[in-house]
Design an enzyme around this catalytic site. Sequence first.
Site, PDB file in Angstrom:
ATOM      1  N   SER A 202       0.637 -10.848   1.605  1.00 30.60           N
ATOM      2  CA  SER A 202       1.343  -9.724   0.541  1.00 30.60           C
ATOM      3  C   SER A 202       0.538  -8.709   0.415  1.00 30.60           C
ATOM      4  CB  SER A 202       1.548 -10.679  -0.924  1.00 30.60           C
ATOM      5  OG  SER A 202       0.527 -10.755  -1.678  1.00 30.60           O
ATOM      6  N   ASP A 203       1.189  -7.734  -0.552  1.00 29.03           N
ATOM      7  CA  ASP A 203       0.284  -6.663  -1.183  1.00 29.03           C
ATOM      8  C   ASP A 203      -0.520  -6.956  -2.473  1.00 29.03           C
ATOM      9  OD1 ASP A 203      -1.036  -4.361  -1.367  1.00 29.03           O
ATOM     10  OD2 ASP A 203       0.690  -2.913  -1.017  1.00 29.03           O
ATOM     11  N   TRP A 204      -1.157  -6.605  -2.797  1.00 30.00           N
ATOM     12  CA  TRP A 204      -1.963  -6.748  -3.953  1.00 30.00           C
ATOM     13  C   TRP A 204      -0.735  -7.064  -5.196  1.00 30.00           C
ATOM     14  CZ3 TRP A 204      -7.417  -6.001  -5.337  1.00 30.00           C
ATOM     15  CH2 TRP A 204      -7.715  -5.858  -6.781  1.00 30.00           C
TER      16      TRP A 204
END
Length: 782
Positions: A311-313
């Site tokens: 996932s992104d942050w």
Amino acid sequence: MPWNSCQRRLKLLVIVAILPALVMIALSELVLAQAPEPAGHPFALSHSSLTDPAIETRVEALLKQMTLDEKVGQLAQYSSGAPTGPSAGNADYPNMIARGEVGSLFNLDSARAANEYQRIAVEKSRLHIPLLFGLDVIHGYRTTFPVPLALASTWDPSIVEKAARIAAQESSAASVRWVFSPMVDIARDPRWGRMVEGAGEDPYLGSVMARAYVRGYQGKSLGDKESVAACVKHFVGYGAVEGGRDYNTAEISEHTLREIYLPPFYAAIREGSASLMSSFNTLNGLPATANPFTLTQILRKEWGFPGLVVSDWTSVGELVAHGIARDKAAAAQKAIAAGVDMDMVSDSYHPHLADLVKSGQVSQARLDEAVRDVLRVKFALGLFEDPFADESREIKGALPTERVEAARLSAERSFVLLKNSVAGSRPILPLTNESGTIALIGPFVDDARNMLGPWAGRGRPEDVVTLKTALEQRVGADKIRFAKGGELQTASDTEIQKAIETAKQADVVLLALGEEADTQSGEAASRAYLNLPGRQEELLEKVAATGKPIVLLLFSGRPLTLPWAFEHVPAIVAAWFPGIQAGPALVRVLFGDVPPSGKLVVSWPRTIGQIPVYYNALNTGRPPGNTDLTHPPQDSLEKYLSRYIDEQNSPQFPFGFGLSYSSLEYSRTHVDSVKLSASDNAIHATASASVKNTGNRAVDEIVQVYIRLTGTSMEEPVRKLVGFKRISLAPGESQTVSFPLGAEAFSLWDMQNKLRVEPSHAQFWISPDSSRGLPAELEIVE
Ligand code: NOJ
């Protein structure tokens, strides 16, 4: 499922289900639907490191030994070091690692720090599974190259590949075996600060660049100690956020997704990208981090991606803010079910996944699949054999000359000469030894930090050679008059006055202006105004009023709307953020040691009101044509068109545009066939044109080929880039440039969202940019 067997299954499925009903033409369409390759770049499947059966055996053997908690641990990633997003709070990493609760860490600063954590993982955790260390290595680790938008402006994949290889060597030396790059988001809106991180607005060019990054990072084998796993991002539609506001919502039809936004991802994956990052944005009503259509249907089922999805942050946890999950447990369930293997920083998987599996809300099979994806990459990188970085490989002192030279060459090729008018008897550029005294004015002339761009890995300002230093070396300090003219955001009257006086003492003025790399470009730096910040425009106008010839050097991560400058300043160069060799590269191009050869990879708007403005647009039913529009429209014939009543439709500079110090003549485009058959699997034509250097200086030209298809089932863009070539021409020299064009160039996504060649009329342009050239035509029949 391994890539090969997945592909085999897909093909089998297709054949068994539909063969009886299909004639050959339809079958060829389906094959194409799975292979949307950009023209001129033969399919190259290089997932071998990830699909090695020996690795699969080891993955299965390890998986069998893992407890539920250990499996969940492999799916948790945390940041240790300076955060690159909202802080995720502190975690007790040493103990968590010892308990097998961490799969990956990122943002560490050195091999030593990483090795310390790694020692805990491989010596203290029960199964000794090594950690995977990541970092945002966007355009270099320490050797900082021009920002990706500038690298793409070279239109030179060999430069990008080399930059990525050097980045891989330096990253791996620091224990980073996973880089969060390439960023391949198509960007049509310069208000979006992250345009700087990608390759611009075109899916073909974006695909070529995506592949070059992956080749450079991953080398011939992921197992090579100097190779790093690429992470293509952000999947998907992030570049289309509404209003150019970062993290905002995107609405993209499936057709446009497949035509425009997906191809660079597909290209990176076909090249072997070991991982992919899901994006922050909502896509068509569903956050991309919880989107099974993109993450499972397209990525896994259609493309057979065997790698790791991160996932992104905090984007898993953000599903709560999006409103599709009531808490982090629900967020974890939605993200993993959609296809996200690893949770970056949000700490949603770590506390909740085990319970979700026990309660049956997440299947054991899906959990195992996610763990396999992580382990496969770790095995392929050779981390189990060799988990530690050799601390002596990290460069402590000066950068090796060959890397510095690579940085310089890439910067030289990335500058785009936007304007170069005659002042006196000749164009202002190139400067010569007779150019006289040079006034060097503006906040960027001696600025090292900004040259590194908004996201410089572990780049250091002390490695940067500034414009002032390089110019002094070139012409001697006595020929230069220097005035900063204030800061980027502020300037006093005295500073501006001093700049004016300095300009008056010189024969020519180099004015270095732009936006601040860190705060005005990159992530979380969307701008509603695209002018020069602070008092820089006032400085420009006042210096111009001295009547001295001015060369404006623009430092930015995107096009800036500067109508006054484009009308009144005689010479303008888009310099982007050029990296550590900013000064020497600029000086060499400004003095004509090397010709300027960069070309725009985004359309440069005249005004914010035109945004989004991009070359590969649809024609509409009421196109105004190519003529200049009158303002306001004079009659109903002029009025009821798809136009602005107060501005041209065309951008300030079109996609593909860039001047040289010479002049070029393109012949009319020629195509070697007049008729082709859509059902021919090996459909092929060759477009060619001759290009002549009619001036008296050498040029490096990027020759581009565009296509338009009409009579198709879906409306096709007015032009679509399908190939390009860099050529060098001596004065007076001419060269015939040919482009072989295969099925990919002629294909489009139809109403059923299948990629196919349709009977249609094709026009081709071989041209110096997306707005010029005389077309050749051919018919594609049944
Ligand atoms: C957020 C950014 O969107 C992404 O590009 C980056 O890789 C991660 N943060 C990690 O820093």
